[in-house]
Design a protein around this motif. Structure first.
Motif, PDB file in Angstrom:
ATOM      1  N   LEU A 141       0.852  -1.188   0.000  1.00 22.30           N
ATOM      2  CA  LEU A 141       0.000   0.000   0.000  1.00 22.30           C
ATOM      3  C   LEU A 141       0.881   1.230   0.000  1.00 22.30           C
ATOM      4  CD1 LEU A 141       0.218   1.207   3.090  1.00 22.30           C
ATOM      5  CD2 LEU A 141      -1.588  -0.404   3.577  1.00 22.30           C
ATOM      6  N   LYS A 142       0.277   2.355  -0.305  1.00 26.31           N
ATOM      7  CA  LYS A 142       1.022   3.619  -0.282  1.00 26.31           C
ATOM      8  C   LYS A 142       0.118   4.716   0.258  1.00 26.31           C
ATOM      9  CE  LYS A 142      -0.202   4.959  -5.023  1.00 26.31           C
ATOM     10  NZ  LYS A 142       0.315   5.436  -6.340  1.00 26.31           N
ATOM     11  N   LYS A 143       0.745   5.673   0.897  1.00 28.28           N
ATOM     12  CA  LYS A 143       0.025   6.845   1.361  1.00 28.28           C
ATOM     13  C   LYS A 143      -0.192   7.772   0.173  1.00 28.28           C
ATOM     14  CE  LYS A 143       0.042   9.986   5.322  1.00 28.28           C
ATOM     15  NZ  LYS A 143       0.819  10.428   6.511  1.00 28.28           N
ATOM     16  N   VAL A 144      -1.408   8.331   0.052  1.00 33.66           N
ATOM     17  CA  VAL A 144      -1.722   9.183  -1.092  1.00 33.66           C
ATOM     18  C   VAL A 144      -2.205  10.552  -0.609  1.00 33.66           C
ATOM     19  CG1 VAL A 144      -2.247   7.253  -2.619  1.00 33.66           C
ATOM     20  CG2 VAL A 144      -4.081   8.279  -1.261  1.00 33.66           C
ATOM     21  N   SER A 145      -2.109  11.520  -1.494  1.00 28.81           N
ATOM     22  CA  SER A 145      -2.539  12.884  -1.199  1.00 28.81           C
ATOM     23  C   SER A 145      -4.063  12.975  -1.237  1.00 28.81           C
ATOM     24  CB  SER A 145      -1.944  13.844  -2.220  1.00 28.81           C
ATOM     25  OG  SER A 145      -2.505  13.588  -3.511  1.00 28.81           O
ATOM     26  N   THR A 146      -4.595  14.093  -0.762  1.00 34.60           N
ATOM     27  CA  THR A 146      -6.039  14.288  -0.823  1.00 34.60           C
ATOM     28  C   THR A 146      -6.527  14.293  -2.269  1.00 34.60           C
ATOM     29  OG1 THR A 146      -5.714  16.689  -0.724  1.00 34.60           O
ATOM     30  CG2 THR A 146      -6.150  15.568   1.349  1.00 34.60           C
ATOM     31  N   GLY A 147      -5.751  14.884  -3.164  1.00 35.82           N
ATOM     32  CA  GLY A 147      -6.151  14.912  -4.570  1.00 35.82           C
ATOM     33  C   GLY A 147      -6.193  13.534  -5.183  1.00 35.82           C
ATOM     34  N   GLU A 148      -5.176  12.712  -4.902  1.00 36.14           N
ATOM     35  CA  GLU A 148      -5.150  11.350  -5.432  1.00 36.14           C
ATOM     36  C   GLU A 148      -6.254  10.512  -4.803  1.00 36.14           C
ATOM     37  OE1 GLU A 148      -3.358   8.122  -7.755  1.00 36.14           O
ATOM     38  OE2 GLU A 148      -3.708  10.274  -7.898  1.00 36.14           O
ATOM     39  N   PHE A 149      -6.485  10.702  -3.527  1.00 38.31           N
ATOM     40  CA  PHE A 149      -7.563   9.970  -2.858  1.00 38.31           C
ATOM     41  C   PHE A 149      -8.909  10.316  -3.483  1.00 38.31           C
ATOM     42  CE2 PHE A 149     -10.799   9.558   0.485  1.00 38.31           C
ATOM     43  CZ  PHE A 149     -10.596   8.239   0.881  1.00 38.31           C
ATOM     44  N   ALA A 150      -9.142  11.593  -3.745  1.00 37.54           N
ATOM     45  CA  ALA A 150     -10.402  12.008  -4.359  1.00 37.54           C
ATOM     46  C   ALA A 150     -10.586  11.355  -5.725  1.00 37.54           C
ATOM     47  CB  ALA A 150     -10.449  13.531  -4.489  1.00 37.54           C
ATOM     48  N   ARG A 151      -9.510  11.324  -6.520  1.00 37.20           N
ATOM     49  CA  ARG A 151      -9.599  10.720  -7.856  1.00 37.20           C
ATOM     50  C   ARG A 151      -9.895   9.220  -7.756  1.00 37.20           C
ATOM     51  NH1 ARG A 151      -6.805   7.757 -11.284  1.00 37.20           N
ATOM     52  NH2 ARG A 151      -5.039   7.523  -9.859  1.00 37.20           N
ATOM     53  N   LEU A 152      -9.153   8.523  -6.898  1.00 40.36           N
ATOM     54  CA  LEU A 152      -9.348   7.087  -6.764  1.00 40.36           C
ATOM     55  C   LEU A 152     -10.698   6.752  -6.138  1.00 40.36           C
ATOM     56  CD1 LEU A 152      -5.783   6.081  -5.529  1.00 40.36           C
ATOM     57  CD2 LEU A 152      -6.807   5.532  -7.742  1.00 40.36           C
ATOM     58  N   ARG A 153     -11.152   7.592  -5.233  1.00 46.64           N
ATOM     59  CA  ARG A 153     -12.422   7.303  -4.549  1.00 46.64           C
ATOM     60  C   ARG A 153     -13.581   7.260  -5.537  1.00 46.64           C
ATOM     61  NH1 ARG A 153     -16.540   9.759  -1.395  1.00 46.64           N
ATOM     62  NH2 ARG A 153     -17.068   8.446   0.407  1.00 46.64           N
ATOM     63  N   ARG A 154     -13.543   8.096  -6.542  1.00 51.40           N
ATOM     64  CA  ARG A 154     -14.598   8.053  -7.561  1.00 51.40           C
ATOM     65  C   ARG A 154     -14.621   6.700  -8.271  1.00 51.40           C
ATOM     66  NH1 ARG A 154     -16.573  13.444 -10.227  1.00 51.40           N
ATOM     67  NH2 ARG A 154     -16.136  14.987  -8.578  1.00 51.40           N
ATOM     68  N   GLU A 155     -13.464   6.085  -8.398  1.00 51.61           N
ATOM     69  CA  GLU A 155     -13.394   4.774  -9.042  1.00 51.61           C
ATOM     70  C   GLU A 155     -13.880   3.661  -8.115  1.00 51.61           C
ATOM     71  OE1 GLU A 155      -9.423   4.135 -10.405  1.00 51.61           O
ATOM     72  OE2 GLU A 155      -9.324   6.026 -11.522  1.00 51.61           O
ATOM     73  N   PHE A 156     -13.610   3.797  -6.813  1.00 48.60           N
ATOM     74  CA  PHE A 156     -13.944   2.742  -5.858  1.00 48.60           C
ATOM     75  C   PHE A 156     -15.344   2.871  -5.263  1.00 48.60           C
ATOM     76  CE2 PHE A 156      -9.364   1.971  -5.784  1.00 48.60           C
ATOM     77  CZ  PHE A 156      -9.287   0.598  -5.576  1.00 48.60           C
ATOM     78  N   LEU A 157     -15.959   4.030  -5.375  1.00 48.18           N
ATOM     79  CA  LEU A 157     -17.281   4.212  -4.776  1.00 48.18           C
ATOM     80  C   LEU A 157     -18.285   3.214  -5.343  1.00 48.18           C
ATOM     81  CD1 LEU A 157     -18.119   8.031  -4.489  1.00 48.18           C
ATOM     82  CD2 LEU A 157     -18.084   6.354  -2.633  1.00 48.18           C
ATOM     83  N   PRO A 158     -19.101   2.592  -4.491  1.00 44.37           N
ATOM     84  CA  PRO A 158     -20.166   1.735  -5.006  1.00 44.37           C
ATOM     85  C   PRO A 158     -21.233   2.574  -5.696  1.00 44.37           C
ATOM     86  CG  PRO A 158     -20.375   1.988  -2.638  1.00 44.37           C
ATOM     87  CD  PRO A 158     -19.078   2.637  -3.022  1.00 44.37           C
ATOM     88  N   ARG A 159     -22.054   1.922  -6.467  1.00 41.88           N
ATOM     89  CA  ARG A 159     -23.136   2.600  -7.183  1.00 41.88           C
ATOM     90  C   ARG A 159     -24.028   3.329  -6.170  1.00 41.88           C
ATOM     91  NH1 ARG A 159     -24.997   1.793 -12.303  1.00 41.88           N
ATOM     92  NH2 ARG A 159     -27.141   2.457 -12.754  1.00 41.88           N
ATOM     93  N   GLY A 160     -24.357   4.571  -6.479  1.00 44.35           N
ATOM     94  CA  GLY A 160     -25.174   5.354  -5.558  1.00 44.35           C
ATOM     95  C   GLY A 160     -24.404   5.953  -4.410  1.00 44.35           C
ATOM     96  N   GLY A 161     -23.063   5.984  -4.509  1.00 48.43           N
ATOM     97  CA  GLY A 161     -22.237   6.544  -3.444  1.00 48.43           C
ATOM     98  C   GLY A 161     -22.116   8.052  -3.541  1.00 48.43           C
ATOM     99  N   VAL A 162     -21.955   8.689  -2.392  1.00 46.05           N
ATOM    100  CA  VAL A 162     -21.851  10.147  -2.315  1.00 46.05           C
ATOM    101  C   VAL A 162     -20.399  10.574  -2.530  1.00 46.05           C
ATOM    102  CG1 VAL A 162     -22.146  12.168  -0.838  1.00 46.05           C
ATOM    103  CG2 VAL A 162     -23.834  10.312  -0.770  1.00 46.05           C
TER     104      VAL A 162
END
Length: 251
Positions: A141-162
């Motif tokens: 694993l690696k520590k990521v920045s807020t910007g990278e986390f935001a980008r990746l979170r859109r990919e990992f969010l389940p359908r209907g996620g906020v």
């Protein structure tokens, strides 16, 4: 009683009200006001020349809907049981609807508050699962920045996620860290020698390996699931849809 956006001279009163209502340290309060506070996302009740109730919100989005995450709803103890919270919530709902928001979310800290908000028209949504585990074989694993986390979170969010970005992540980063692996994404904080995985998206089976990689013997993780009612939702437009998943609860 006056309800409006706070003026700059009200900020010290808002901080004092927060400390009185929640017992947080000045460091925690200052972290919010330095990273996430904006007067246009705050409503304040003024009585007797003092800030007697207040709330804040974070901008979020789900399925094209503009949603507000209401946060730190507080009433001065000396002014409770006078209907200030109900009046403040009602005022905020009307304002948000006029600004184009389609719904409001909040996170009750206690069951009594859940009942109170239920009486104001909020309904449970966004169930989650919470589990404990011990450390296992470390995973990459690696520590990521807020910007990278935001980008990746859109990919990992389940359908209907906020979607929760911007000031939400800026404030969260003052007391939590963000990590990414090959098949998971994690927002986590630590205390008493344990890891609190406040949001684990993707492969939940990676949890023991995450603990091993970060050097914690045990941890607790929250994931999308069906076990525990989490957030509450109030529609501000007739056709607004409650989200299926809301993950980043702020302290």
């Amino acid at each position: 009683m006056r309800i409006d956006f706070p003026t700059p001279e009200r900020v010290p009163q808002l901080k004092a009200l927060w400390e009185l209502a929640f017992g947080d340290s000045r460091a925690v309060i200052d972290a919010f006001f330095s990273t996430a506070y904006a007067p246009e996302r705050c409503r304040c009740v003024t009585m007797d020349g003092q800030a007697t109730a207040a709330l804040y919100w974070f901008d979020t989005e789900c399925g094209g809907q503009k949603l507000a995450y209401l946060y730190a709803v507080a009433t001065h103890p000396a002014y409770r049981h006078r209907g200030l919270c109900r009046a403040l919530i009602g005022d905020t709902h009307a304002l948000l609807a006029g600004l184009g928001y389609e719904g409001a979310l909040l996170m009750p800290a206690q069951e009594g508050l859940r009942r109170m908000y239920g009486a104001m028209g909020y309904r449970d949504c966004c169930n989650v699962s919470v589990f404990d585990c011990a450390a296992g074989v470390p995973v990459p694993l690696k520590k990521v920045s807020t910007g990278e986390f935001a980008r990746l979170r859109r990919e990992f969010l389940p359908r209907g996620g906020v979607i929760q970005e911007g000031e939400t992540l800026n404030y969260l980063a003052t007391y939590a860290a963000f990590y990414a692996g090959t098949d998971f994404l994690l927002a986590a904080s630590a205390g008493d020698g344990q890891l609190w995985g406040m949001e684990l998206l993707g492969n939940r089976d990676a949890a023991p390996g995450i603990l091993g990689a970060l050097g914690y013997p045990r941890g607790t993780f929250r994931t999308p699931g069906s076990g525990i009612p989490f957030a509450m939702f109030h529609p501000l437009k007739p056709d607004a849809m409650a989200p299926a998943y809301f993950g980043l609860e702020l302290n």
